[in-house]
Design a protein around this motif. Structure first.
Motif, PDB file in Angstrom:
ATOM      1  N   MET A   1      62.310  -9.031 -63.708  1.00  0.00           N
ATOM      2  CA  MET A   1      61.169  -9.550 -62.989  1.00  0.00           C
ATOM      3  C   MET A   1      60.503 -10.658 -63.809  1.00  0.00           C
ATOM      4  O   MET A   1      60.642 -10.708 -65.015  1.00  0.00           O
ATOM      5  CB  MET A   1      60.168  -8.431 -62.718  1.00  0.00           C
ATOM      6  N   TYR A   2      59.770 -11.482 -63.117  1.00  0.00           N
ATOM      7  CA  TYR A   2      59.117 -12.622 -63.726  1.00  0.00           C
ATOM      8  C   TYR A   2      57.597 -12.493 -63.649  1.00  0.00           C
ATOM      9  O   TYR A   2      57.069 -11.899 -62.706  1.00  0.00           O
ATOM     10  CB  TYR A   2      59.547 -13.915 -63.029  1.00  0.00           C
ATOM     11  N   ILE A   3      56.924 -13.083 -64.633  1.00  0.00           N
ATOM     12  CA  ILE A   3      55.462 -13.102 -64.661  1.00  0.00           C
ATOM     13  C   ILE A   3      55.014 -14.551 -64.697  1.00  0.00           C
ATOM     14  O   ILE A   3      55.505 -15.339 -65.518  1.00  0.00           O
ATOM     15  CB  ILE A   3      54.915 -12.364 -65.901  1.00  0.00           C
ATOM     16  N   HIS A   4      54.092 -14.904 -63.819  1.00  0.00           N
ATOM     17  CA  HIS A   4      53.516 -16.246 -63.818  1.00  0.00           C
ATOM     18  C   HIS A   4      52.502 -16.324 -64.956  1.00  0.00           C
ATOM     19  O   HIS A   4      51.562 -15.537 -65.022  1.00  0.00           O
ATOM     20  CB  HIS A   4      52.831 -16.530 -62.477  1.00  0.00           C
ATOM     21  N   ILE A   5      52.699 -17.298 -65.876  1.00  0.00           N
ATOM     22  CA  ILE A   5      51.813 -17.405 -67.032  1.00  0.00           C
ATOM     23  C   ILE A   5      50.978 -18.682 -67.015  1.00  0.00           C
ATOM     24  O   ILE A   5      50.251 -18.948 -67.961  1.00  0.00           O
ATOM     25  CB  ILE A   5      52.597 -17.299 -68.360  1.00  0.00           C
TER      26      ILE A   5
ATOM     27  N   ARG B   1      60.573 -14.358 -67.811  1.00  0.00           N
ATOM     28  CA  ARG B   1      61.085 -13.010 -67.596  1.00  0.00           C
ATOM     29  C   ARG B   1      60.251 -12.010 -68.392  1.00  0.00           C
ATOM     30  O   ARG B   1      59.976 -12.217 -69.574  1.00  0.00           O
ATOM     31  CB  ARG B   1      62.535 -12.930 -68.009  1.00  0.00           C
ATOM     32  N   ALA B   2      59.856 -10.949 -67.749  1.00  0.00           N
ATOM     33  CA  ALA B   2      59.005  -9.939 -68.382  1.00  0.00           C
ATOM     34  C   ALA B   2      59.687  -9.332 -69.602  1.00  0.00           C
ATOM     35  O   ALA B   2      59.037  -9.066 -70.611  1.00  0.00           O
ATOM     36  CB  ALA B   2      58.640  -8.854 -67.378  1.00  0.00           C
ATOM     37  N   LYS B   3      60.988  -9.145 -69.554  1.00  0.00           N
ATOM     38  CA  LYS B   3      61.682  -8.520 -70.673  1.00  0.00           C
ATOM     39  C   LYS B   3      61.795  -9.449 -71.887  1.00  0.00           C
ATOM     40  O   LYS B   3      62.103  -8.992 -72.978  1.00  0.00           O
ATOM     41  CB  LYS B   3      63.054  -8.009 -70.257  1.00  0.00           C
ATOM     42  N   ASP B   4      61.512 -10.750 -71.718  1.00  0.00           N
ATOM     43  CA  ASP B   4      61.546 -11.696 -72.833  1.00  0.00           C
ATOM     44  C   ASP B   4      60.236 -11.732 -73.618  1.00  0.00           C
ATOM     45  O   ASP B   4      60.181 -12.303 -74.699  1.00  0.00           O
ATOM     46  CB  ASP B   4      61.855 -13.108 -72.333  1.00  0.00           C
ATOM     47  N   ILE B   5      59.186 -11.120 -73.075  1.00  0.00           N
ATOM     48  CA  ILE B   5      57.879 -11.143 -73.729  1.00  0.00           C
ATOM     49  C   ILE B   5      57.853 -10.138 -74.877  1.00  0.00           C
ATOM     50  O   ILE B   5      58.148  -8.958 -74.699  1.00  0.00           O
ATOM     51  CB  ILE B   5      56.747 -10.836 -72.736  1.00  0.00           C
ATOM     52  N   ILE B   6      57.495 -10.644 -76.047  1.00  0.00           N
ATOM     53  CA  ILE B   6      57.348  -9.794 -77.218  1.00  0.00           C
ATOM     54  C   ILE B   6      55.905  -9.327 -77.342  1.00  0.00           C
ATOM     55  O   ILE B   6      55.636  -8.166 -77.617  1.00  0.00           O
ATOM     56  CB  ILE B   6      57.769 -10.545 -78.499  1.00  0.00           C
ATOM     57  N   SER B   7      54.955 -10.263 -77.108  1.00  0.00           N
ATOM     58  CA  SER B   7      53.544  -9.926 -77.274  1.00  0.00           C
ATOM     59  C   SER B   7      52.669 -10.849 -76.426  1.00  0.00           C
ATOM     60  O   SER B   7      53.002 -12.009 -76.224  1.00  0.00           O
ATOM     61  CB  SER B   7      53.165 -10.060 -78.747  1.00  0.00           C
TER      62      SER B   7
END
Length: 82
Positions: A1-5, A12-18
């Motif tokens: 899934m994706y998050i609009h930043i 991609r949500a799974k690419d976010i570390i922090s």
């Protein structure tokens, strides 16, 4: 899934570390040092002062969207995945 930043950018949500709020980032010498060390990877998405710092494997984003809002978006995605 994706998050609009911000600024028409979805990651991609799974690419976010922090995800850090601006105040935490400004008052932490470790975050300050990290941002200086990775300066070539920092992408400022905010035309105004940024509200959050998003760290991924490849980039560091300065987002105009508050960290609380980003957290809610990521929580909603996790619910919808099931």
């Amino acid at each position: 899934m994706y998050i609009h930043i911000g600024e028409d950018l979805n990651i991609r949500a799974k690419d976010i570390i922090s995800i850090l709020d601006k105040e935490s980032a400004k008052h932490s010498s470790l975050v300050e040092e990290f941002l200086k060390h990775h300066q070539e990877k920092v992408i400022n998405l905010s035309k105004n002062p940024y509200k959050s710092v998003i760290i991924t494997h490849d980039q560091v984003y300065l987002s105009p969207i508050a960290s609380g809002t980003l957290k809610k978006r990521s929580s909603q995605i996790n619910i919808h995945e099931f």
